[in-house]
Scaffold this motif. Structure first.
Motif, PDB file in Angstrom:
ATOM      1  N   LYS A  27      12.341  46.316  17.859  1.00 23.82           N
ATOM      2  CA  LYS A  27      11.736  45.561  18.965  1.00 23.82           C
ATOM      3  C   LYS A  27      12.080  44.079  18.853  1.00 23.82           C
ATOM      4  O   LYS A  27      12.366  43.419  19.859  1.00 23.82           O
ATOM      5  CB  LYS A  27      10.208  45.752  18.970  1.00 23.82           C
ATOM      6  CG  LYS A  27       9.755  47.096  19.479  1.00 23.82           C
ATOM      7  CD  LYS A  27       8.237  47.217  19.429  1.00 23.82           C
ATOM      8  CE  LYS A  27       7.791  48.593  19.909  1.00 23.82           C
ATOM      9  NZ  LYS A  27       6.312  48.761  19.798  1.00 23.82           N
ATOM     10  N   GLU A  28      12.025  43.551  17.631  1.00 18.68           N
ATOM     11  CA  GLU A  28      12.339  42.126  17.424  1.00 18.68           C
ATOM     12  C   GLU A  28      13.832  41.858  17.628  1.00 18.68           C
ATOM     13  O   GLU A  28      14.218  40.847  18.213  1.00 18.68           O
ATOM     14  CB  GLU A  28      11.921  41.696  16.015  1.00 18.68           C
ATOM     15  CG  GLU A  28      10.429  41.758  15.755  1.00 18.68           C
ATOM     16  CD  GLU A  28       9.618  40.786  16.601  1.00 18.68           C
ATOM     17  OE1 GLU A  28      10.221  39.833  17.157  1.00 18.68           O
ATOM     18  OE2 GLU A  28       8.402  40.968  16.718  1.00 18.68           O
ATOM     19  N   ILE A  29      14.673  42.770  17.148  1.00 17.67           N
ATOM     20  CA  ILE A  29      16.128  42.608  17.322  1.00 17.67           C
ATOM     21  C   ILE A  29      16.487  42.619  18.807  1.00 17.67           C
ATOM     22  O   ILE A  29      17.383  41.900  19.251  1.00 17.67           O
ATOM     23  CB  ILE A  29      16.891  43.712  16.543  1.00 17.67           C
ATOM     24  CG1 ILE A  29      16.727  43.496  15.032  1.00 17.67           C
ATOM     25  CG2 ILE A  29      18.372  43.734  16.928  1.00 17.67           C
ATOM     26  CD1 ILE A  29      17.218  44.652  14.177  1.00 17.67           C
ATOM     27  N   SER A  30      15.759  43.410  19.593  1.00 21.05           N
ATOM     28  CA  SER A  30      16.022  43.499  21.034  1.00 21.05           C
ATOM     29  C   SER A  30      15.794  42.163  21.742  1.00 21.05           C
ATOM     30  O   SER A  30      16.346  41.921  22.816  1.00 21.05           O
ATOM     31  CB  SER A  30      15.125  44.567  21.676  1.00 21.05           C
ATOM     32  OG  SER A  30      15.462  45.837  21.199  1.00 21.05           O
ATOM     33  N   LYS A  31      14.964  41.310  21.154  1.00 23.41           N
ATOM     34  CA  LYS A  31      14.664  40.010  21.778  1.00 23.41           C
ATOM     35  C   LYS A  31      15.750  38.966  21.506  1.00 23.41           C
ATOM     36  O   LYS A  31      15.758  37.905  22.138  1.00 23.41           O
ATOM     37  CB  LYS A  31      13.326  39.472  21.241  1.00 23.41           C
ATOM     38  CG  LYS A  31      12.125  40.332  21.572  1.00 23.41           C
ATOM     39  CD  LYS A  31      10.877  39.776  20.894  1.00 23.41           C
ATOM     40  CE  LYS A  31       9.678  40.693  21.051  1.00 23.41           C
ATOM     41  NZ  LYS A  31       8.499  40.184  20.313  1.00 23.41           N
TER      42      LYS A  31
END
Length: 597
Positions: free
Chosen positions: A396-400
């Motif tokens: 989820k964080e990498i997607s940002k």
């Protein structure tokens, strides 16, 4: 205040560079002929605040604020024109020969506010004197030296010591003519049930808290005798709001500007220790979480932030929240990791300044690398459930992350650590990205650093009037040429006509074309903002008589169009009253006006 001569005001204005002055408050970056930054007068994440070194003026395309170097200081610091002149004169070492004591406080500032500031300034000097120059302060001074404080640090941060007496400060303030109930409101005294006033701070090492102008607004006192609380802070007052104060900001501002980076600490003791280690661009929150206001202040100065909080759970959580807030405001954030059970003050004591600089501050990790550690806490990665939860949180964080290279780097790290297929991770990351994008489209819009200049689609006559004024600001000859071309006609916009009238008067008084100087000539804030905006218009390629004639034609054409509309209303009214002769006469007048367009 005694009137400052116009020649002296112009001398001061010419001696400073507006870019240098505003750079003390706002991070500016050159783009083309002008400099741009985040507007200090309204909240924004994309720079729309423009400063022209050529014209020595500023203008915000977002909120409309504008002016010259004097008006910037007046608006930013809430001071009068005379106070802004004096401040810049001192910066330029230009003597004003104004008698001491004739300065008046800004009308915006209340008497109570000023008395509270004065009392804090008095006690800061008093506490500092007690620590440095008296026998009574020797114990506190020795304690500080044992803790690694140098006399240079003590002087720079104006550290002091308060007497153990119950009412020494109360009596001192009373002798100096201060109202004791007001001093209690200021947080310097406490009132007992019997109505007696006693000192708030007794037998404590005193750390003054300064606002961004360097004025003392509060204190934090550290107990010397084991009394609780260990640190006693001033309460919130009309001059001290914890959510708006960054400790050491007034000192650190120039270093932040120099290094284009700020180091954010959790407390003022850490800032002082870091300063001893050569970290002069450090600031700290005052016993509160980082706020929106803090983030805005920091972002205006720099977009590079290193967070150096304690490594316990509370510090780690606070660092994560602060980093997220700063990132939302467009900052590039790194995290300086402290060893467990050590704060920056302890670290410098134990390992020395050089190791703190090289291994902690210079070794700060990216916010994403910090997230790998943050989400690992409290999980047993040998457990399949914990491991899957950890991987999903990181995806989820990498997607940002905005850049594909970053996403690829961290996905490979995950794949390598858990022996997973890179393609499987990429596939799941894309699913998460599109699911989140669908849920909240606005949050996933790509961020840009391009200047956000609002393109206002103005009527032709209004654009013509603005460009005529822009030409007239550059040349007295053009101003009188436009006056002749108008032949007694007026601008359609009232503000434009007023500016035109002032500009002609300005030239008639013998002034040279100078946008910044003309802004001093104007006393109306609204007119100054309009002139600052118009002065930013580039009319370099339009320097010929035909262009001026075309613009004047648009101005006069609008007036004729307005007359046609008025006559059409009168014609309809005449027809309604069956006055056909009058209606025919008005129709002929309308035809003649249309022919003249």
């Amino acid at each position: 205040m005694a009137k400052i001569p116009e020649e002296k005001i112009n001398e001061i204005r010419q001696s400073v560079d507006i870019v240098d002055i505003i750079s003390d408050y706002v991070q500016l970056k050159k783009q083309g002929r002008n400099y741009f930054g985040l507007c200090p007068f309204h909240g924004e994440n994309t720079p729309s605040f423009s400063v022209s070194p050529e014209k020595q003026i500023f203008h915000c395309f977002g909120c409309g604020a504008g002016g010259n170097v004097f008006t910037f200081l007046m608006d930013y610091e809430g001071i009068s024109f005379q106070e802004a002149v004096i401040k810049l004169a001192q910066k330029s070492n230009i003597p004003l020969n104004i008698e001491h004591g004739v300065e008046q406080k800004s009308q915006k500032t209340s008497k109570e506010y000023e008395q509270m500031i004065e009392a804090h300034e008095l006690l800061r000097k008093f506490y500092h004197h007690l620590l440095i120059n008296t026998k009574e302060g020797q114990e506190a001074l020795e304690y500080l030296k044992q803790r690694g404080f140098t006399l240079e640090s003590i002087e720079k941060f104006q550290i002091g010591w308060s007497l153990p007496n119950w009412d020494f400060v109360a009596k001192l303030l009373k002798r100096r003519g201060y109202s004791l109930p007001l001093m209690e409101k200021a947080g310097l005294l406490v009132q007992r049930n019997n109505g007696e006033f006693i000192d708030r701070f007794r037998n404590r090492i005193m750390f003054p808290i300064f606002d961004e102008k360097g004025r003392t607004i509060a204190f934090s006192g550290r107990a010397l005798d084991g009394n609780e609380p260990k640190y006693l802070n001033s309460p919130e007052t009309i001059i001290f709001h914890k959510s708006k104060v960054l400790y050491n900001f007034h000192h650190a501002r120039s270093s932040i500007r120099k290094f284009q980076q700020v180091v954010l600490f959790e407390g003022f003791a850490d800032v002082i220790s870091a300063d001893r280690a050569g970290i002069t661009n450090g600031v700290a929150v005052m016993g509160t979480s980082l706020t929106e206001h803090h983030a805005l202040v920091l972002r205006r100065m720099t977009d590079q932030v290193i967070i150096c909080y304690d490594s316990d759970d509370a510090g780690t959580n606070a660092a994560f929240k602060a980093a997220e807030l700063l990132q939302q405001h467009g900052c590039q954030v790194k995290i300086a990791q402290m060893p467990m059970d050590l704060d920056p003050d302890d670290y410098v004591q134990k390992y020395g300044a050089e190791k703190f600089r090289n291994e902690v501050i210079d070794g700060a990790m990216t916010f994403m690398a910090f997230k790998f550690l943050f989400y690992r806490r409290g999980k047993n990665l040998q457990n399949e459930g914990d491991r899957l939860q950890y991987i999903e949180e990181l995806l989820k964080e990498i997607s940002k992350l905005p850049r594909a290279v970053e996403r690829d780097l961290y996905l490979r790290q995950l794949a390598e650590e858990f022996s997973l297929s890179l393609e499987a991770l990429k596939s799941q990351q894309r699913q998460i990205f599109y699911a989140q994008k669908k849920k909240n489209p606005q949050a996933w819009k790509p961020k840009t650093n391009y200047i956000a200049v609002e393109q206002k689609l103005l009527p032709a006559y209004q654009t013509a009037e603005r460009r005529l004024i822009a030409h007239m600001l550059k040349s007295e000859e053009v101003a009188y040429k436009v006056k002749d071309l108008l032949a007694g006609q007026m601008f359609n916009i009232d503000e434009h006509q007023i500016i035109f009238t002032y500009l002609l008067a300005y030239y008639e008084e013998g002034y040279e074309p100078n946008s910044s100087q003309f802004l001093n000539y104007l006393r109306d804030e609204r007119l100054r903002a309009i002139v600052a905006e118009i002065a930013m218009i580039d009319v370099e390629q339009e320097d010929n008589d035909q262009v001026l004639q075309d613009y004047v034609y648009q101005v006069i054409k609008q007036q004729k169009m307005m007359k046609i509309k008025e006559k059409e209303v009168k014609k309809l009214e005449a027809e309604r009253q069956k006055n056909h002769l009058l209606a025919a006469q008005i129709a002929m007048e309308i035809i003649e006006l249309r022919k003249s367009l």
